[in-house]
Design an enzyme around this catalytic site. Structure first.
Site, mmCIF file in Angstrom:
data_model
loop_
_atom_site.group_PDB
_atom_site.id
_atom_site.type_symbol
_atom_site.label_atom_id
_atom_site.label_comp_id
_atom_site.label_asym_id
_atom_site.label_seq_id
_atom_site.Cartn_x
_atom_site.Cartn_y
_atom_site.Cartn_z
ATOM 1 N N GLU A 1 0.802 -1.220 0.000
ATOM 2 C CA GLU A 1 0.000 0.000 0.000
ATOM 3 C C GLU A 1 0.845 1.284 0.000
ATOM 4 O O GLU A 1 0.839 2.071 0.959
ATOM 5 C CB GLU A 1 -0.975 -0.019 1.180
ATOM 6 C CG GLU A 1 -1.938 -1.204 1.077
ATOM 7 C CD GLU A 1 -3.039 -1.197 2.119
ATOM 8 O OE1 GLU A 1 -2.946 -0.430 3.099
ATOM 9 O OE2 GLU A 1 -3.992 -1.985 1.958
ATOM 10 N N GLU B 1 -4.261 -8.795 -1.654
ATOM 11 C CA GLU B 1 -4.845 -8.689 -0.313
ATOM 12 C C GLU B 1 -6.292 -8.236 -0.350
ATOM 13 O O GLU B 1 -6.666 -7.338 -1.101
ATOM 14 C CB GLU B 1 -4.044 -7.718 0.559
ATOM 15 C CG GLU B 1 -4.552 -7.655 2.003
ATOM 16 C CD GLU B 1 -3.875 -6.563 2.810
ATOM 17 O OE1 GLU B 1 -2.635 -6.423 2.710
ATOM 18 O OE2 GLU B 1 -4.584 -5.837 3.540
#
Length: 489
Positions: free
Chosen positions: A236, A339
């Site tokens: 991220e 994810e």
């Protein structure tokens, strides 16, 4: 005729003969047929006892043209797309710590449930964290402060729980598990904010040290008998989180891959490690992919683009079209779902049917838009949705009640199993088309011609439909809020 002409004629004749044989072999290739094949139906459905349960075996009948009023799933095995890498979940510190709080018999039950191909759902893919992440009990690093040469590098922290846990998972999977790793943050002293939490950036003077860090991690894990198939550059990279995080713009990630991480992997004999960029949400998927992959010097090091499903934090639905744009624009690269989980854990919700349905919806659309592998987040968490050192508690497919030593199977486990058990590494996606929005579908074929067609019904209605393949059809009924895998062989 001189020798040159004779040679030329021979070459033309040989080429023509070769083309004729190739054309003939293509024309003689047998089209797919369901003749003498049956459909085994495996179903999981709300308000029933059906959980990956084989419910019926069906036969095909002639049906060259269904009517407009008939609900149909049209499958075409002759049109093949991406090859599947695998399906699985992340093996985090939290999962490992929770696993070792279970009684031995429950540990074995867990391993069988996830990794046994016959008795369980046959996971084949896994992710793990490099250093600590939010799903660790604390923050930690593999090196001492200011050790730019990484002389103190060691993974002693991981040897207590995570390394043995991953090794048990590999053994349960039959000795082979495709594993990739992701860092959440460099050590604090390498960052502009001197903190592993709350974002910050990698200081330029530590670009090479951080690139070397990945190599040290791979070598350390492989020394413990854990092969590392690939890695993502940064988890991220556009999120400033209260947990471990580090910001890379698209240009910064591109340049780090091009000038440091890519060359470092290659120079250390790790050119075979699959490097995955982005590893964040679908919303900026195309912007990140295009920025990096349009640079040939960066792109040559990149295997694919990873993504998550949390773009919904903005109020947006999941943006599957962005995957399609990347797949079509960069067909030589791969899309990997790295994810996803249901956030805001609440133990009273572990049996909510919506949990699994979000997984089914995402997996079907992700594969239909070109994704080659699908990785859930934590494989196992405790009755609090942790451990998590910043209180970011989430759901996992199975919850371990460490107070009683029992395992709680959410329907996420079964929805995932409808894919992982029947869609194996090396299978190819094929066309599966629904003529009603109420039924979602995707389909796959293996090397021996066996088909797996997944059909999902998110409505309150029972829906009768035809599974149509090459002028033949089998009549099936989809139960309300159900997912079925139809195995044709």
């Amino acid at each position: 005729m001189n020798k040159c002409n004779i040679g030329f004629v021979a070459l033309v004749c040989a080429t023509a003969l070769s083309q004729s044989v190739t054309s003939q072999s293509k024309s003689q290739a047998k089209p797919f047929s369901v003749e003498n094949k049956t459909v085994k139906v495996y179903t999981t459905a709300k308000n029933t006892d059906l959980k990956l349960t084989q419910t019926e075996t069906l036969k095909f009948i002639d049906k060259p043209q269904p009517t407009e009023k008939e609900v149909c799933i049209f499958v075409d095995p002759s049109n093949k797309f991406q090859t599947i890498l695998g399906i699985g979940s992340a093996l985090t510190d939290a999962s490992a710590e929770t696993f070792y709080k279970l009684p031995k018999d429950k540990q074995q039950e867990f391993l069988t449930a996830f990794y046994d191909k016959k008795k369980g759902i046959g996971y084949s893919l896994a992710r793990t964290n490099i250093q600590s992440c939010d799903f660790s009990s604390d923050t930690y690093s593999y090196v001492a402060d200011n050790d730019k040469q990484l002389k103190t590098f060691n993974i002693s922290h991981d040897l207590k729980y995570r390394v043995p846990f991953i090794k048990e998972a590999i053994a349960a999977a039959g000795g082979k598990l495709t594993l990739f790793a992701s860092p959440w943050s460099p050590p604090a002293w390498m960052k502009t904010n001197n903190d592993v939490l709350h974002g910050g950036k990698l200081k330029p003077e530590f670009d090479q040290s951080w690139a070397n860090f990945y190599v040290r991690f791979i070598n350390a894990y492989q020394k413990e008998g854990i092969p590392v198939w690939g890695l993502t550059v940064q988890n991220e990279p556009m999120a400033i989180q209260k947990w471990e995080s580090c910001v890379f713009t698209a240009n910064e990630e591109r340049d780090f891959v091009k000038n440091f991480l890519g060359p470092t992997l290659h120079n250390n004999g790790m050119a075979d490690k699959k490097l995955i960029v982005w590893d964040h949400n679908r919303d900026q998927l195309y912007q990140r992919a295009s920025t990096i992959l349009e640079d040939k010097e960066a792109a040559k090091y990149v295997w694919g683009v990873g993504y998550h499903w949390y773009e919904t934090w903005t109020g947006s639905p999941m943006l599957f079209g962005n995957e399609k744009n990347v797949a079509e624009s960069f067909p030589d690269k791969h899309l990997l779902f790295t994810e996803g989980c249901i956030e805001k854990f609440d133990l009273s919700r572990v049996h909510d049917w919506e949990l699994g349905e979000k997984y089914g919806q995402s997996i079907i659309h992700d594969f239909n838009n070109g994704t080659v592998g699908w990785t859930d987040w934590n494989i196992l968490l405790d009755e609090k949705g942790g451990p998590n050192h910043v209180g970011n508690y989430c759901f996992s497919p199975v919850i371990a009640d460490t107070r009683s030593g029992q395992l709680i199977y959410t329907n996420i486990y079964y929805y995932l199993g409808h894919f992982s058990k029947f869609v194996r590494p090396g299978d190819r996606r094929i066309v599966s088309s629904s003529n009603r929005e109420a039924l979602l579908t995707t389909a796959f074929i293996n090397s021996s011609g066996k088909l797996a067609v997944i059909v999902m019904n998110q409505t309150d209605d029972e829906i009768a439909y035809n599974l149509c393949i090459k002028n033949k059809a089998a009549a099936i009924t989809s139960l309300p809020h159900s997912v079925s895998t139809l195995v044709i062989e």
